[in-house]
Design an enzyme around this catalytic site. Structure first.
Site, PDB file in Angstrom:
ATOM      1  N   LYS A  68       0.835  -1.122   0.043  1.00  0.00           N
ATOM      2  CA  LYS A  68       0.204   0.209   0.068  1.00  0.00           C
ATOM      3  C   LYS A  68       0.856   1.326  -0.024  1.00  0.00           C
ATOM      4  CE  LYS A  68      -4.024  -2.041   2.141  1.00  0.00           C
ATOM      5  NZ  LYS A  68      -4.994  -2.050   3.206  1.00  0.00           N
ATOM      6  N   ASP A 104     -10.021   2.645   2.959  1.00  0.00           N
ATOM      7  CA  ASP A 104     -10.028   1.768   4.342  1.00  0.00           C
ATOM      8  C   ASP A 104     -10.774   2.449   5.204  1.00  0.00           C
ATOM      9  OD1 ASP A 104      -8.620  -0.514   3.119  1.00  0.00           O
ATOM     10  OD2 ASP A 104      -6.825   0.129   3.972  1.00  0.00           O
ATOM     11  N   GLY A 129      -1.431  -0.013  16.952  1.00  0.00           N
ATOM     12  CA  GLY A 129      -0.525  -0.135  15.617  1.00  0.00           C
ATOM     13  C   GLY A 129      -0.367   1.253  15.199  1.00  0.00           C
TER      14      GLY A 129
HETATM   15  P1  ATR Z   1      -0.182  -3.216   8.244  1.00  0.00           P
HETATM   16  O1  ATR Z   1      -0.361  -2.891   6.810  1.00  0.00           O
HETATM   17  O2  ATR Z   1      -1.086  -4.580   8.799  1.00  0.00           O
HETATM   18  O3  ATR Z   1      -0.451  -2.193   9.373  1.00  0.00           O
HETATM   19  P2  ATR Z   1       2.616  -3.262   9.114  1.00  0.00           P
HETATM   20  O4  ATR Z   1       2.802  -1.969   8.487  1.00  0.00           O
HETATM   21  O5  ATR Z   1       3.587  -4.492   9.156  1.00  0.00           O
HETATM   22  O6  ATR Z   1       1.373  -4.006   8.469  1.00  0.00           O
HETATM   23  O7  ATR Z   1       2.141  -2.953  10.636  1.00  0.00           O
HETATM   24  C1  ATR Z   1       1.892  -4.133  11.573  1.00  0.00           C
HETATM   25  C2  ATR Z   1       1.677  -3.608  12.913  1.00  0.00           C
HETATM   26  O8  ATR Z   1       1.553  -4.472  13.646  1.00  0.00           O
HETATM   27  C3  ATR Z   1       2.800  -2.581  13.371  1.00  0.00           C
HETATM   28  O9  ATR Z   1       1.945  -1.634  14.012  1.00  0.00           O
HETATM   29  C4  ATR Z   1       3.514  -3.581  14.147  1.00  0.00           C
HETATM   30  O10 ATR Z   1       4.122  -2.919  15.118  1.00  0.00           O
HETATM   31  P3  ATR Z   1       5.717  -2.349  15.070  1.00  0.00           P
HETATM   32  O11 ATR Z   1       5.427  -1.043  14.091  1.00  0.00           O
HETATM   33  O12 ATR Z   1       6.265  -2.055  16.131  1.00  0.00           O
HETATM   34  O13 ATR Z   1       6.367  -3.271  14.003  1.00  0.00           O
HETATM   35  C5  ATR Z   1       2.333  -4.087  14.910  1.00  0.00           C
HETATM   36  N1  ATR Z   1       2.774  -5.675  15.505  1.00  0.00           N
HETATM   37  C6  ATR Z   1       3.215  -6.631  14.599  1.00  0.00           C
HETATM   38  N2  ATR Z   1       3.489  -7.653  15.453  1.00  0.00           N
HETATM   39  C7  ATR Z   1       3.299  -7.252  16.916  1.00  0.00           C
HETATM   40  C8  ATR Z   1       3.392  -7.746  18.137  1.00  0.00           C
HETATM   41  N3  ATR Z   1       3.762  -8.919  18.329  1.00  0.00           N
HETATM   42  N4  ATR Z   1       2.960  -6.735  19.193  1.00  0.00           N
HETATM   43  C9  ATR Z   1       2.674  -5.679  18.982  1.00  0.00           C
HETATM   44  N5  ATR Z   1       2.428  -5.223  17.827  1.00  0.00           N
HETATM   45  C10 ATR Z   1       2.723  -5.731  16.869  1.00  0.00           C
END
Ligand code: ATR
Length: 283
Positions: A68, A104, A129
């Site tokens: 995206k 979205d 997030g």
């Molecule tokens: P998306 O497009 O689905 O938002 P992304 O940009 O990879 O995908 O973001 C994933 C989100 O999930 C991020 O906010 C990530 O936190 P980080 O920025 O610290 O990576 C969060 N996330 C993924 N795994 C996580 C976990 N185990 N605990 C808390 N947050 C998590």
């Protein structure tokens, strides 16, 4: 006979995408001739896949994980909501370049306010997030009238960057994940992390939930939404909603942009919900 216009969703993985099914149903309902396929593309293939799609007469693309942000970066023009998100999920070929939109957030708000009749105005909202999914919905949550938007992310810098981009320091503020216990309670909690794809339990404090009227939303659906929704119900949320309705509504927004007609989302949503419920029961 003229060839139907070509549309597609591009992402990775893409095999289980519901978008082809949703757009086909909208096309049947509105009597618009189109083809809508799913295209798998690795990040390094993204630009080449788009060029090939245009060369074959493609008109519009939905873009999903993990493309995206990349999609937005290559747009010649974009809507304010795509610019606010820094991410595009809807690309339209204008003849000379791509136009980008992000449907979205509008899809989420429409699902919550029109299908489910929740009033978001005045709610204190926690957004978990700060990735592409969070950035897509955050500006529309502010537009929907939440009183506060507290953004908490595992990587604090991304939450700071998102709040800076939102440009509403009085309402949208970042806080640390480690401080979740000290944030008070919320009338709305949105899970925009991919936590549920990685872990079967989300260890969030129950004290985040305002007794009696908290709305919990996971932007994902199916298996990935189960851990957060289970937590939300255990914590006493008044309603716990997955992202299936948002998926259908964001598709309708894209469909309207491309075809100038807003489809009735009710029948498609009902069919997908019945299918999801049947799959969950079969597990
Ligand atoms: P998306 O497009 O689905 O938002 P992304 O940009 O990879 O995908 O973001 C994933 C989100 O999930 C991020 O906010 C990530 O936190 P980080 O920025 O610290 O990576 C969060 N996330 C993924 N795994 C996580 C976990 N185990 N605990 C808390 N947050 C998590």
């Amino acid at each position: 006979m003229t060839t139907p216009a070509r549309y597609a969703v591009v992402g990775r993985p893409i095999a289980h995408s519901l978008s082809p099914r949703i757009h086909a149903a909208f096309a049947r309902e509105t009597g618009i001739a189109l083809t809508y396929t799913a295209i798998e593309a690795a990040p390094e293939e993204f630009e080449a896949v788009l060029a090939a799609f245009v060369a074959e007469g493609g008109r519009g693309l939905n873009v999903t994980l993990p493309h995206k942000e990349r999609a937005f970066a290559l747009c010649a023009e974009a809507t304010p909501r795509a610019r606010a998100a820094g991410a595009a999920n809807t690309l339209t070929w204008t003849g000379g370049g791509w136009h980008g939109d992000n449907t979205d957030g509008a899809g989420l708000v429409r699902d919550l306010t029109e299908r489910r009749r929740h009033d978001l105005r005045g709610r204190r909202c926690l957004l978990l997030g700060a990735g592409g999914a969070a950035r897509g919905v955050a500006p529309l949550l502010l537009d929907a009238g939440v009183s506060e938007l507290i953004v908490v992310n595992r990587t604090a810098e991304r939450a700071d960057a998102l709040c800076l981009a939102l440009g509403e320091p009085a309402r949208a503020r970042a806080r640390y994940w480690d401080d979740l216990d000290a944030l008070g309670d919320f009338g709305m909690i949105v899970n925009a992390t991919s936590l549920g794809r990685e872990q079967s339990r989300v260890g969030l404090p129950f004290g985040l939930v305002a007794p009696g009227h908290c709305l919990a939303v996971d932007l994902s659906y199916g298996e990935a939404a189960v851990p957060f929704l289970a937590w939300a119900r255990a914590a006493g949320c008044a309603d716990a909603v997955d992202g299936l309705g948002m998926l259908v509504e964001q598709a309708a927004e894209s469909f309207q942009r491309w075809h100038g007609v807003r489809p009735d989302t009710g029948p498609v949503y009902a069919a997908l919900r019945a299918r999801a419920d049947a799959l969950a029961t079969a597990d």
